[in-house]
Scaffold this motif. Structure first.
Motif, PDB file in Angstrom:
ATOM      1  N   VAL A 328       0.809  -1.188   0.103  1.00 52.71           N
ATOM      2  CA  VAL A 328      -0.006  -0.041   0.053  1.00 52.71           C
ATOM      3  C   VAL A 328       0.802   1.213  -0.015  1.00 52.71           C
ATOM      4  CG1 VAL A 328      -1.717   1.458   1.441  1.00 52.71           C
ATOM      5  CG2 VAL A 328      -1.845  -1.159   1.132  1.00 52.71           C
ATOM      6  N   LEU A 329       2.217   1.149   0.785  1.00 47.48           N
ATOM      7  CA  LEU A 329       2.656   2.445   0.794  1.00 47.48           C
ATOM      8  C   LEU A 329       3.442   2.488  -0.260  1.00 47.48           C
ATOM      9  CD1 LEU A 329       3.959   2.236   4.701  1.00 47.48           C
ATOM     10  CD2 LEU A 329       2.366   3.555   3.563  1.00 47.48           C
ATOM     11  N   HIS A 330       3.883   1.513  -1.208  1.00 45.16           N
ATOM     12  CA  HIS A 330       4.549   1.312  -2.376  1.00 45.16           C
ATOM     13  C   HIS A 330       3.725   1.203  -3.775  1.00 45.16           C
ATOM     14  CE1 HIS A 330       7.595   0.951   0.775  1.00 45.16           C
ATOM     15  NE2 HIS A 330       8.286   1.942   0.252  1.00 45.16           N
ATOM     16  N   PRO A 331       3.042   2.184  -4.058  1.00 44.85           N
ATOM     17  CA  PRO A 331       1.951   1.725  -5.448  1.00 44.85           C
ATOM     18  C   PRO A 331       2.825   1.160  -6.281  1.00 44.85           C
ATOM     19  CG  PRO A 331       1.447   3.774  -4.242  1.00 44.85           C
ATOM     20  CD  PRO A 331       2.713   3.329  -3.648  1.00 44.85           C
ATOM     21  N   ALA A 332       3.967   1.621  -6.726  1.00 45.92           N
ATOM     22  CA  ALA A 332       4.516   1.000  -8.074  1.00 45.92           C
ATOM     23  C   ALA A 332       5.155  -0.319  -7.842  1.00 45.92           C
ATOM     24  CB  ALA A 332       6.047   2.050  -8.071  1.00 45.92           C
ATOM     25  N   GLY A 333       4.877  -0.712  -6.557  1.00 49.14           N
ATOM     26  CA  GLY A 333       5.622  -2.166  -6.461  1.00 49.14           C
ATOM     27  C   GLY A 333       6.795  -2.386  -5.618  1.00 49.14           C
ATOM     28  N   ARG A 334       7.129  -3.699  -5.519  1.00 44.82           N
ATOM     29  CA  ARG A 334       8.334  -3.893  -4.480  1.00 44.82           C
ATOM     30  C   ARG A 334       8.845  -5.306  -5.195  1.00 44.82           C
ATOM     31  NH1 ARG A 334      10.700  -0.231  -2.171  1.00 44.82           N
ATOM     32  NH2 ARG A 334      11.139  -0.953   0.120  1.00 44.82           N
ATOM     33  N   THR A 335      10.328  -5.246  -5.385  1.00 44.50           N
ATOM     34  CA  THR A 335      10.567  -6.531  -5.727  1.00 44.50           C
ATOM     35  C   THR A 335      10.779  -7.413  -4.701  1.00 44.50           C
ATOM     36  OG1 THR A 335      13.047  -5.871  -5.230  1.00 44.50           O
ATOM     37  CG2 THR A 335      12.060  -5.082  -7.643  1.00 44.50           C
ATOM     38  N   ALA A 336      11.125  -8.838  -4.976  1.00 44.65           N
ATOM     39  CA  ALA A 336      11.264  -9.730  -3.869  1.00 44.65           C
ATOM     40  C   ALA A 336      12.474  -9.271  -2.876  1.00 44.65           C
ATOM     41  CB  ALA A 336      11.482 -11.095  -4.371  1.00 44.65           C
ATOM     42  N   ALA A 337      13.538  -8.647  -3.305  1.00 46.48           N
ATOM     43  CA  ALA A 337      14.599  -8.292  -2.382  1.00 46.48           C
ATOM     44  C   ALA A 337      14.240  -6.964  -1.833  1.00 46.48           C
ATOM     45  CB  ALA A 337      15.871  -8.008  -3.308  1.00 46.48           C
ATOM     46  N   GLU A 338      13.497  -5.946  -2.316  1.00 47.90           N
ATOM     47  CA  GLU A 338      12.895  -4.839  -1.451  1.00 47.90           C
ATOM     48  C   GLU A 338      11.909  -5.273  -0.428  1.00 47.90           C
ATOM     49  OE1 GLU A 338      13.225  -1.516  -4.730  1.00 47.90           O
ATOM     50  OE2 GLU A 338      11.236  -2.670  -4.745  1.00 47.90           O
ATOM     51  N   GLN A 371       6.286  -9.112 -10.596  1.00 45.01           N
ATOM     52  CA  GLN A 371       7.308  -8.481 -11.543  1.00 45.01           C
ATOM     53  C   GLN A 371       6.995  -6.981 -11.668  1.00 45.01           C
ATOM     54  OE1 GLN A 371       7.491 -11.076 -14.833  1.00 45.01           O
ATOM     55  NE2 GLN A 371       8.741 -12.508 -13.716  1.00 45.01           N
ATOM     56  N   PRO A 372       7.272  -6.227 -10.788  1.00 46.43           N
ATOM     57  CA  PRO A 372       7.317  -6.376  -9.531  1.00 46.43           C
ATOM     58  C   PRO A 372       5.964  -6.768  -8.597  1.00 46.43           C
ATOM     59  CG  PRO A 372       7.048  -3.999  -9.713  1.00 46.43           C
ATOM     60  CD  PRO A 372       6.904  -4.675 -10.990  1.00 46.43           C
ATOM     61  N   TYR A 373       6.191  -7.029  -7.330  1.00 45.47           N
ATOM     62  CA  TYR A 373       4.880  -7.229  -6.589  1.00 45.47           C
ATOM     63  C   TYR A 373       4.200  -5.895  -6.389  1.00 45.47           C
ATOM     64  CZ  TYR A 373       6.772 -12.058  -5.508  1.00 45.47           C
ATOM     65  OH  TYR A 373       7.360 -13.121  -5.723  1.00 45.47           O
ATOM     66  N   ARG A 374       3.211  -6.201  -6.574  1.00 41.64           N
ATOM     67  CA  ARG A 374       2.131  -4.894  -6.264  1.00 41.64           C
ATOM     68  C   ARG A 374       0.599  -4.732  -6.242  1.00 41.64           C
ATOM     69  NH1 ARG A 374       3.295  -5.813 -11.399  1.00 41.64           N
ATOM     70  NH2 ARG A 374       1.903  -5.214 -13.154  1.00 41.64           N
ATOM     71  N   ILE A 375       0.049  -4.149  -5.751  1.00 42.32           N
ATOM     72  CA  ILE A 375      -1.508  -4.140  -5.885  1.00 42.32           C
ATOM     73  C   ILE A 375      -2.050  -3.552  -7.209  1.00 42.32           C
ATOM     74  CG2 ILE A 375      -3.731  -3.491  -4.996  1.00 42.32           C
ATOM     75  CD1 ILE A 375      -2.325  -2.998  -2.310  1.00 42.32           C
ATOM     76  N   ASP A 376      -3.036  -4.298  -7.809  1.00 44.58           N
ATOM     77  CA  ASP A 376      -3.435  -4.032  -9.329  1.00 44.58           C
ATOM     78  C   ASP A 376      -3.564  -2.569  -9.326  1.00 44.58           C
ATOM     79  OD1 ASP A 376      -5.617  -3.651 -11.267  1.00 44.58           O
ATOM     80  OD2 ASP A 376      -5.083  -5.686 -11.641  1.00 44.58           O
ATOM     81  N   PRO A 377      -3.164  -1.964 -10.386  1.00 47.85           N
ATOM     82  CA  PRO A 377      -3.473  -0.393 -10.318  1.00 47.85           C
ATOM     83  C   PRO A 377      -4.941  -0.165 -10.431  1.00 47.85           C
ATOM     84  CG  PRO A 377      -1.649  -1.073 -11.929  1.00 47.85           C
ATOM     85  CD  PRO A 377      -2.502  -2.349 -11.366  1.00 47.85           C
ATOM     86  N   ALA A 378      -5.550  -0.849 -10.738  1.00 50.70           N
ATOM     87  CA  ALA A 378      -7.140  -0.801 -10.928  1.00 50.70           C
ATOM     88  C   ALA A 378      -8.033  -0.870  -9.664  1.00 50.70           C
ATOM     89  CB  ALA A 378      -7.830  -1.826 -11.967  1.00 50.70           C
TER      90      ALA A 378
END
Length: 405
Positions: A328-338, A371-378
């Motif tokens: 939620v805090l990173h809408p653009a997503g996070r890699t597995a390492a992040e 790729q990256p992990y993220r919540i669907d933009p919609a």
């Protein structure tokens, strides 16, 4: 003091002075989490225990309760032949059962290691119970590897007990006591005890699911439309007219009538002995016009999802709470390492992250992307915080929550 103990004390002094933590990787990562958490290594942690009635309520609800005699026998050597405690906790690290000689129990009392106390990293620093809840695997902590000074004469080995059916942690098996008397096989003993407990839990589930299958077969054979029968944990017992996953995540408040499921869409639920019949609507679930709310304002974190045909809510585990807060805090997503850094202060734990994300996708389905992990933009997303964010999951040592606090 042995050479090994001297080495641990030197590593501790170096790390507390701001130098590199030259310890085992599991210890170095835990200490990084403690520094992010802001825990004072020289303070005595204040861990108010639960009252007696709440301890009894949690014991009655614990999946470990019927296994206590078996676990006592499995760990009897450490308890009977040495100055060690057998400790069983719930999934929050709350001590529910202790067994040991009076002398070691008195020492534990001085540390606040008593029934109802919360022995998590976020509360008391690096320790076997709390650290194994973070890592998801067996851990042994010796002497000066503890972060808090008052615990450095103590040794402990612990292993989480997972429900093999759901993947959830249902408790922790621990052996603890003065470091000098730590049983040499303590880690192997708790690992074996936890594994035996998991096999017992799995067999119980298998028996229940086999019985539900026998009951559901003639019922499903008479149905015309798409439907499935699941047990109370969402595992598939029977299906007709649709390709269904092996497990469906059910809302906590599932009741007879209309229900919306993120992975299946709209359905009608009918109660069966030991499970549910779900009659599916023709339109599948979709991320379109959906919203996701991570609610941290109550005693237990909750996830609420609203979709085109309804809404759905369930309690979140601490790990899934940490992941969703990060996304939620990173809408653009996070890699597995992040994400590994957000959860463990250890970018190398990508395998653990991928396993957790796989489990989380079974809960929310297509609302999560990779790729990256993220919540669907919609999908709309919202994070609800209490008035004082310092109270969010106090037992968690995840850096992402430390920054949020």
């Amino acid at each position: 003091m042995t050479d090994a103990e001297q080495g641990r004390h030197r590593a501790r002094e170096r790390a507390l002075a701001g130098g590199e933590a030259r310890s085992r990787p599991v210890i170095a990562a835990s200490w990084r989490r403690m520094r992010t958490r802001g825990l004072d290594p020289g303070a005595d942690p204040d861990v108010p225990p639960l009252d007696t009635s709440e301890i009894e309520r949690r014991r009655a609800a614990s999946r470990l309760r019927p296994l206590v005699p078996h676990l006592r026998r499995a760990l009897g050597t450490a308890v009977d032949d040495g100055d060690q405690l057998m400790v069983l906790t719930d999934d929050e690290g709350r001590v529910l059962w202790q067994d040991g000689k009076p002398g070691v129990r008195r020492l534990a009392d001085r540390l606040g290691f008593v029934g109802g106390s919360a022995w998590t990293e976020g509360n008391v620093g690096t320790n076997a119970i709390g650290t194994c809840l973070v890592t998801g695997g067996p851990v042994q902590i010796q002497g000066a590897e503890h972060y808090v000074e008052s615990h450095t004469r103590w040794g402990c080995a612990a292993a989480p007990v997972h429900d093999p059916w759901t993947g959830d942690v249902i408790g922790v098996v621990d052996v603890s006591g003065p470091s000098r008397g730590m049983h040499p096989s303590a880690l192997a003993m708790v690992r074996l005890a936890a594994r035996v407990a998991e096999l017992e839990v799995r067999q119980e589930h298998v028996t229940e699911l086999d019985l539900l299958r026998a009951r559901a077969a003639p019922l499903v054979a008479r149905l015309a439309g798409p439907a499935l029968v699941v047990d109370r944990h969402g595992h598939l017992a029977a299906v007709t007219g649709v390709e269904a996953p092996e497990r469906v995540t059910l809302p906590d408040d599932l009741a007879v009538g209309s229900v919306w499921l993120p992975t299946l869409g709209a359905a009608t639920a009918e109660a069966l002995p030991g499970g549910w019949l779900l009659r599916l609507e023709p339109e599948p679930g979709s991320a379109q016009s959906s919203s996701l709310v991570v609610d941290l304002t109550g005693a237990d974190p909750r996830l609420a999802v609203t979709g085109p045909s309804g809404s759905w809510s369930r309690r979140l585990s601490p790990r899934h709470t940490e992941i969703l807060v990060s996304l939620v805090l990173h809408p653009a997503g996070r890699t597995a390492a992040e994400l590994a850094d957000d959860l463990f202060a250890d970018t190398g734990r990508v395998v653990t992250v991928r396993a957790e994300m796989s489990r989380l996708r079974r809960v929310v389905g297509a609302l999560l992307r990779h790729q990256p992990y993220r919540i669907d933009p919609a999908v709309g997303r919202e994070l609800l915080l209490p008035a004082d964010p310092a109270g969010v999951l106090p037992g968690s040592s995840a850096p992402v929550l430390g920054r949020l606090r």
